[in-house]
Design an enzyme around this catalytic site. Structure first.
Site, PDB file in Angstrom:
ATOM      1  N   SER A 138       0.839  -1.194   0.000  1.00 56.10           N
ATOM      2  CA  SER A 138       0.000   0.000   0.000  1.00 56.10           C
ATOM      3  C   SER A 138       0.883   1.257   0.000  1.00 56.10           C
ATOM      4  O   SER A 138       1.658   1.464  -0.932  1.00 56.10           O
ATOM      5  CB  SER A 138      -0.949  -0.051   1.195  1.00 56.10           C
ATOM      6  OG  SER A 138      -1.990   0.885   1.056  1.00 56.10           O
ATOM      7  N   ASP A 294     -10.409  -3.740  -4.284  1.00 54.66           N
ATOM      8  CA  ASP A 294      -9.289  -2.831  -4.046  1.00 54.66           C
ATOM      9  C   ASP A 294      -9.302  -1.648  -4.999  1.00 54.66           C
ATOM     10  O   ASP A 294      -9.111  -1.811  -6.201  1.00 54.66           O
ATOM     11  CB  ASP A 294      -7.970  -3.586  -4.168  1.00 54.66           C
ATOM     12  CG  ASP A 294      -6.785  -2.773  -3.643  1.00 54.66           C
ATOM     13  OD1 ASP A 294      -6.997  -1.641  -3.192  1.00 54.66           O
ATOM     14  OD2 ASP A 294      -5.658  -3.281  -3.695  1.00 54.66           O
ATOM     15  N   HIS A 324      -7.849  -5.198  -0.099  1.00 55.60           N
ATOM     16  CA  HIS A 324      -6.776  -4.281   0.260  1.00 55.60           C
ATOM     17  C   HIS A 324      -6.418  -4.446   1.742  1.00 55.60           C
ATOM     18  O   HIS A 324      -7.282  -4.427   2.604  1.00 55.60           O
ATOM     19  CB  HIS A 324      -7.181  -2.837  -0.013  1.00 55.60           C
ATOM     20  CG  HIS A 324      -6.032  -1.895   0.103  1.00 55.60           C
ATOM     21  ND1 HIS A 324      -5.168  -1.658  -0.942  1.00 55.60           N
ATOM     22  CD2 HIS A 324      -5.554  -1.174   1.147  1.00 55.60           C
ATOM     23  CE1 HIS A 324      -4.235  -0.825  -0.542  1.00 55.60           C
ATOM     24  NE2 HIS A 324      -4.440  -0.512   0.725  1.00 55.60           N
TER      25      HIS A 324
END
Length: 354
Positions: A138, A294, A324
């Site tokens: 991320s 996501d 995610h």
């Protein structure tokens, strides 16, 4: 709960979020030496396998996720232990400074500084100079990509062997790409939260979030310039079959651009780096999650195309049933998601191939 606490004045939403995500201190690991150190005044945690090795090991610099706002060495303790044990590598987990207290480029500078320090002292940790990898998930994937680009042209340090980008966030020009439209209301990362975190990292506040979501923060000439890289046209058709409608660009607002123009810097949005930089990048591993889950899926897909167009070898792993943040939830409070374990194992397999 965070918002309730913020409204009552007891603590901020961010403080509460950090408390919830802080992770627990773990005991000793029978297979690893673990020590907390500082690399150029940046706190790091170093994981070294206890087993004897035939020669120098791989070295992995790990930058944690959490929107540049959350996350710590403890939060990712289990992930880093797993990577070190299973790939028999030395792992350096980096505790970079967090937003909004520390704005861009603080996190990037900390990750770069710690990486340079490590690259200059590999022998001390029994690491092979030809097998150093940067890795992150991320926001950490964003930082890994930025560090990798910065070091690509350096001749005074060992070249990175690879970069591992786990559902990375790589641009803040377009929050209406197909994955943003399809997954705008899906936990764990809502579309609005993605813009919120990017703005907190950039400016320390989330002013002009609505204009950024609508796309009125980028001048038409720059939008045109970057369209060759940031465009739904570059997303494979199979990812656009559901819930995608072409959106008309909103009117440009110059005052908003003035406050967010650093979004056009590759150290903040690595997808915008020039081809002359991208073609120097090391072999890459990109993990994305299925379109139901996501909003950042398309950032990974667009970067995959850019790397491949520039002759960089890419291993792409797509978690059909992933969401995610799933990697950070490995063995979380006794829970474990099979797809998260598969994702971690795909990373370990890639590492073992280097």
């Amino acid at each position: 709960q965070g918002r309730i606490l913020e409204k009552t004045g007891l603590c901020s939403q961010i403080t509460f979020g950090r408390y919830v995500r802080q992770g627990r201190k773990l005991g000793l690991d029978p297979k690893l030496f673990i020590q907390d150190l500082q690399f150029n005044e940046v706190p790091v945690r170093v994981y070294q396998p206890k087993a004897t090795s035939d020669g120098p090991r791989r070295g992995i610099l790990f930058f944690h996720g959490g929107g540049w706002v959350f996350g710590s060495l403890d939060t990712y303790e289990k992930v880093c232990r797993y990577l070190s044990r299973e790939s028999e590598s030395v792992v350096v987990s980096v505790q970079y400074r967090l937003a909004p207290e520390h704005k861009y480029p603080a996190a990037y500078e900390d990750c770069l500084s710690a990486t340079q320090h490590f690259l200059q002292r590999l022998e001390r940790y029994g690491v092979d100079p030809a097998r150093v990898i940067v890795c992150g998930d991320s926001a950490g994937g964003n930082l890994a990509a930025a560090v990798s680009q910065t070091l690509a042209g350096r001749s005074d340090l060992p070249k990175l062997r690879a970069q591992i980008l786990i559902y990375p966030g790589l641009q803040a020009l377009d929050f209406n790409l197909p994955s943003y439209q399809q997954n705008r209301g899906v936990p764990l990362l809502f579309r609005e939260r993605a813009a919120f975190f990017a703005l907190l990292y950039l400016n320390g506040d989330a002013l002009h979030m609505q204009e950024v979501l609508e796309g009125s923060h980028i001048p038409p000439d720059l939008r045109l310039k970057y369209r060759k890289w940031v465009s739904p046209d570059n997303i494979p058709e199979e990812f656009k079959v559901r819930g995608v409608t072409p959106l008309r660009p909103t009117d440009f607002i110059a005052e908003v651009y003035e406050t967010v123009k650093r979004f056009c810097e590759p150290n903040l949005c690595p997808l915008l780096a020039e081809d002359s930089v991208v073609h120097q990048l090391p072999e890459s591993f990109i993990l994305t999650c299925e379109y139901d889950y996501d909003v950042l899926r398309d950032d990974g897909l667009l970067y995959k195309k850019r790397l491949e167009d520039n002759g960089v070898r890419v291993t792409w792993y797509h978690l059909e049933d992933g969401f995610h943040g799933i990697i950070s939830l490995y063995d979380y409070c006794g829970f474990s998601f099979p797809s998260g374990k598969r994702g971690l194992d795909s990373i370990v397999n890639f590492l073992k191939s280097l």
